[in-house]
Design a protein around this motif. Sequence first.
Motif, PDB file in Angstrom:
ATOM      1  N   GLU A  93       0.825  -1.207   0.000  1.00  0.00           N
ATOM      2  CA  GLU A  93       0.000   0.000   0.000  1.00  0.00           C
ATOM      3  C   GLU A  93       0.857   1.254   0.000  1.00  0.00           C
ATOM      4  O   GLU A  93       0.555   2.227  -0.692  1.00  0.00           O
ATOM      5  CB  GLU A  93      -0.919  -0.032   1.219  1.00  0.00           C
ATOM      6  N   GLY A  94       1.946   1.227   0.746  1.00  0.00           N
ATOM      7  CA  GLY A  94       2.850   2.370   0.763  1.00  0.00           C
ATOM      8  C   GLY A  94       3.530   2.585  -0.574  1.00  0.00           C
ATOM      9  O   GLY A  94       3.677   3.727  -1.041  1.00  0.00           O
TER      10      GLY A  94
ATOM     11  N   ALA B 273       3.891   5.633  -5.707  1.00  0.00           N
ATOM     12  CA  ALA B 273       3.795   5.647  -7.170  1.00  0.00           C
ATOM     13  C   ALA B 273       2.712   6.615  -7.630  1.00  0.00           C
ATOM     14  O   ALA B 273       2.887   7.353  -8.609  1.00  0.00           O
ATOM     15  CB  ALA B 273       3.521   4.247  -7.685  1.00  0.00           C
ATOM     16  N   LEU B 274       1.598   6.627  -6.924  1.00  0.00           N
ATOM     17  CA  LEU B 274       0.526   7.567  -7.240  1.00  0.00           C
ATOM     18  C   LEU B 274       0.969   9.008  -7.007  1.00  0.00           C
ATOM     19  O   LEU B 274       0.667   9.895  -7.812  1.00  0.00           O
ATOM     20  CB  LEU B 274      -0.700   7.250  -6.389  1.00  0.00           C
ATOM     21  N   LEU B 275       1.717   9.246  -5.951  1.00  0.00           N
ATOM     22  CA  LEU B 275       2.231  10.586  -5.668  1.00  0.00           C
ATOM     23  C   LEU B 275       3.176  11.061  -6.763  1.00  0.00           C
ATOM     24  O   LEU B 275       3.079  12.201  -7.222  1.00  0.00           O
ATOM     25  CB  LEU B 275       2.928  10.600  -4.315  1.00  0.00           C
TER      26      LEU B 275
ATOM     27  N   ASN C  63       2.514  19.607  -8.621  1.00  0.00           N
ATOM     28  CA  ASN C  63       2.527  19.725  -7.160  1.00  0.00           C
ATOM     29  C   ASN C  63       1.614  18.668  -6.565  1.00  0.00           C
ATOM     30  O   ASN C  63       0.969  17.915  -7.297  1.00  0.00           O
ATOM     31  CB  ASN C  63       2.119  21.130  -6.704  1.00  0.00           C
ATOM     32  N   ASP C  64       1.552  18.631  -5.234  1.00  0.00           N
ATOM     33  CA  ASP C  64       0.689  17.643  -4.581  1.00  0.00           C
ATOM     34  C   ASP C  64      -0.380  18.298  -3.709  1.00  0.00           C
ATOM     35  O   ASP C  64      -0.878  17.691  -2.783  1.00  0.00           O
ATOM     36  CB  ASP C  64       1.511  16.649  -3.762  1.00  0.00           C
ATOM     37  N   TYR C  65      -0.760  19.526  -4.047  1.00  0.00           N
ATOM     38  CA  TYR C  65      -1.842  20.188  -3.320  1.00  0.00           C
ATOM     39  C   TYR C  65      -3.182  19.570  -3.705  1.00  0.00           C
ATOM     40  O   TYR C  65      -3.428  19.290  -4.879  1.00  0.00           O
ATOM     41  CB  TYR C  65      -1.893  21.682  -3.643  1.00  0.00           C
ATOM     42  N   PHE C  66      -4.050  19.376  -2.721  1.00  0.00           N
ATOM     43  CA  PHE C  66      -5.374  18.855  -3.020  1.00  0.00           C
ATOM     44  C   PHE C  66      -6.224  19.875  -3.766  1.00  0.00           C
ATOM     45  O   PHE C  66      -7.090  19.511  -4.556  1.00  0.00           O
ATOM     46  CB  PHE C  66      -6.101  18.439  -1.741  1.00  0.00           C
TER      47      PHE C  66
END
Length: 100
Positions: free
Chosen positions: A72-73, A78-80, A89-92
């Motif tokens: 899961e980690g 990989a999704l990140l 970026n990774d902002y929601f």
Amino acid sequence: MMILNNLLLCVSFFMILSGIWSFISYRKHLLNSLLSLEFTMLSIFLLMVCFLSLVGQETYFTLFFLTLAACEGALGLALLVSIVRSHGNDYFNAFTSMEC
């Protein structure tokens, strides 16, 4: 030995609750959410190990659970990486359903 197991059970319950609280409250970055989910999974693993050692059962199931938590980690990382490459970026707040 019984007191130590009870203390570890209480600590693992506190860790689970703090992991869930951090997942709910810190929702700005995807990485923070993934880290809080991983922390919650590891605290559940600690709870399972303490409980199964208290009962006296075999701990093969905990190894299976730890393997699933590691998968899961890796899937979350990989999704990140995929999201950072596509969006920058990774902002929601930057994610919209029209772009995905």
